[in-house]
Design a protein around this motif. Structure first.
Motif, PDB file in Angstrom:
ATOM      1  N   MET A   1     -44.790   8.662  -9.666  1.00 40.19           N
ATOM      2  CA  MET A   1     -44.457   7.447 -10.399  1.00 40.19           C
ATOM      3  C   MET A   1     -45.601   7.147 -11.370  1.00 40.19           C
ATOM      4  SD  MET A   1     -43.581   3.784  -8.759  1.00 40.19           S
ATOM      5  CE  MET A   1     -41.920   3.372  -9.129  1.00 40.19           C
ATOM      6  N   SER A   2     -45.278   6.914 -12.594  1.00 37.10           N
ATOM      7  CA  SER A   2     -46.310   6.651 -13.590  1.00 37.10           C
ATOM      8  C   SER A   2     -46.608   5.156 -13.675  1.00 37.10           C
ATOM      9  CB  SER A   2     -45.867   7.174 -14.956  1.00 37.10           C
ATOM     10  OG  SER A   2     -44.726   6.464 -15.373  1.00 37.10           O
ATOM     11  N   MET A   3     -47.737   4.854 -14.249  1.00 41.01           N
ATOM     12  CA  MET A   3     -48.156   3.457 -14.424  1.00 41.01           C
ATOM     13  C   MET A   3     -47.306   2.821 -15.531  1.00 41.01           C
ATOM     14  SD  MET A   3     -50.565   2.745 -12.322  1.00 41.01           S
ATOM     15  CE  MET A   3     -51.341   1.317 -13.000  1.00 41.01           C
ATOM     16  N   PRO A   4     -46.938   1.568 -15.340  1.00 37.58           N
ATOM     17  CA  PRO A   4     -46.164   0.902 -16.394  1.00 37.58           C
ATOM     18  C   PRO A   4     -47.033   0.670 -17.624  1.00 37.58           C
ATOM     19  CG  PRO A   4     -46.754  -0.668 -14.697  1.00 37.58           C
ATOM     20  CD  PRO A   4     -47.200   0.687 -14.212  1.00 37.58           C
ATOM     21  N   THR A   5     -46.404   0.703 -18.754  1.00 41.60           N
ATOM     22  CA  THR A   5     -47.134   0.426 -19.985  1.00 41.60           C
ATOM     23  C   THR A   5     -46.850  -1.006 -20.417  1.00 41.60           C
ATOM     24  OG1 THR A   5     -45.326   1.278 -21.296  1.00 41.60           O
ATOM     25  CG2 THR A   5     -47.087   2.811 -20.780  1.00 41.60           C
ATOM     26  N   ILE A   6     -47.889  -1.678 -20.773  1.00 41.16           N
ATOM     27  CA  ILE A   6     -47.777  -3.058 -21.212  1.00 41.16           C
ATOM     28  C   ILE A   6     -47.951  -3.089 -22.719  1.00 41.16           C
ATOM     29  CG2 ILE A   6     -48.771  -5.369 -21.042  1.00 41.16           C
ATOM     30  CD1 ILE A   6     -49.741  -4.544 -18.229  1.00 41.16           C
ATOM     31  N   PRO A   7     -46.970  -3.618 -23.426  1.00 36.75           N
ATOM     32  CA  PRO A   7     -47.085  -3.639 -24.888  1.00 36.75           C
ATOM     33  C   PRO A   7     -48.238  -4.553 -25.317  1.00 36.75           C
ATOM     34  CG  PRO A   7     -45.179  -4.892 -24.192  1.00 36.75           C
ATOM     35  CD  PRO A   7     -45.750  -4.236 -22.962  1.00 36.75           C
ATOM     36  N   ASP A   8     -48.810  -4.204 -26.435  1.00 32.87           N
ATOM     37  CA  ASP A   8     -49.919  -4.994 -26.980  1.00 32.87           C
ATOM     38  C   ASP A   8     -49.347  -6.197 -27.721  1.00 32.87           C
ATOM     39  OD1 ASP A   8     -52.424  -5.832 -27.761  1.00 32.87           O
ATOM     40  OD2 ASP A   8     -52.476  -4.523 -29.518  1.00 32.87           O
ATOM     41  N   ILE A   9     -49.303  -7.311 -27.028  1.00 39.51           N
ATOM     42  CA  ILE A   9     -48.766  -8.530 -27.625  1.00 39.51           C
ATOM     43  C   ILE A   9     -49.925  -9.497 -27.831  1.00 39.51           C
ATOM     44  CG2 ILE A   9     -47.225 -10.495 -27.290  1.00 39.51           C
ATOM     45  CD1 ILE A   9     -45.555  -8.716 -25.466  1.00 39.51           C
ATOM     46  N   THR A  10     -50.096  -9.925 -29.030  1.00 33.28           N
ATOM     47  CA  THR A  10     -51.140 -10.910 -29.313  1.00 33.28           C
ATOM     48  C   THR A  10     -50.505 -12.081 -30.059  1.00 33.28           C
ATOM     49  OG1 THR A  10     -51.695  -9.675 -31.303  1.00 33.28           O
ATOM     50  CG2 THR A  10     -53.069  -9.277 -29.385  1.00 33.28           C
TER      51      THR A  10
END
Length: 101
Positions: free
Chosen positions: A1-10
């Protein structure tokens, strides 16, 4: 299982100091209105029980009374927190206006 990716939201939120103070005051007012509704509902609960005779024993009345008492204790605690919040906002307003003369 891979790590979830968190979008770069600013997100960029721009509000003025005055708008922030107004929002804080409005939030206090809305919380006070909410608490007032809860207090009113607790009063109506007691009236309903007494007027319609829904409780037939003293033990049942005491249970309802205890329930209302606990609810009001929580409301009092919340009121204290709101008082602290209001005092902090008033302190911010005071600093904005400068020292009292």
């Amino acid at each position: 299982m891979s790590m979830p990716t968190i979008p770069d939201i600013t997100p960029e939120i721009k509000i003025s100091r005055e708008e922030a103070i107004n929002l804080l005051l409005a939030s206090i007012a809305l919380e006070e209105i909410g608490l007032a509704h809860i207090i009113n509902a607790e009063g109506e609960k007691i009236q309903e029980v007494i007027e319609k005779g829904r409780c037939t024993t003293i033990d049942e009345l005491l249970k309802i009374n205890e329930s209302v008492k606990k609810t009001l204790e929580v409301i009092i605690k919340k009121e204290m927190l709101l008082q602290f919040k209001l005092e902090n906002v008033l302190e911010i307003i005071g600093k904005e206006k400068g020292p009292k003369k």
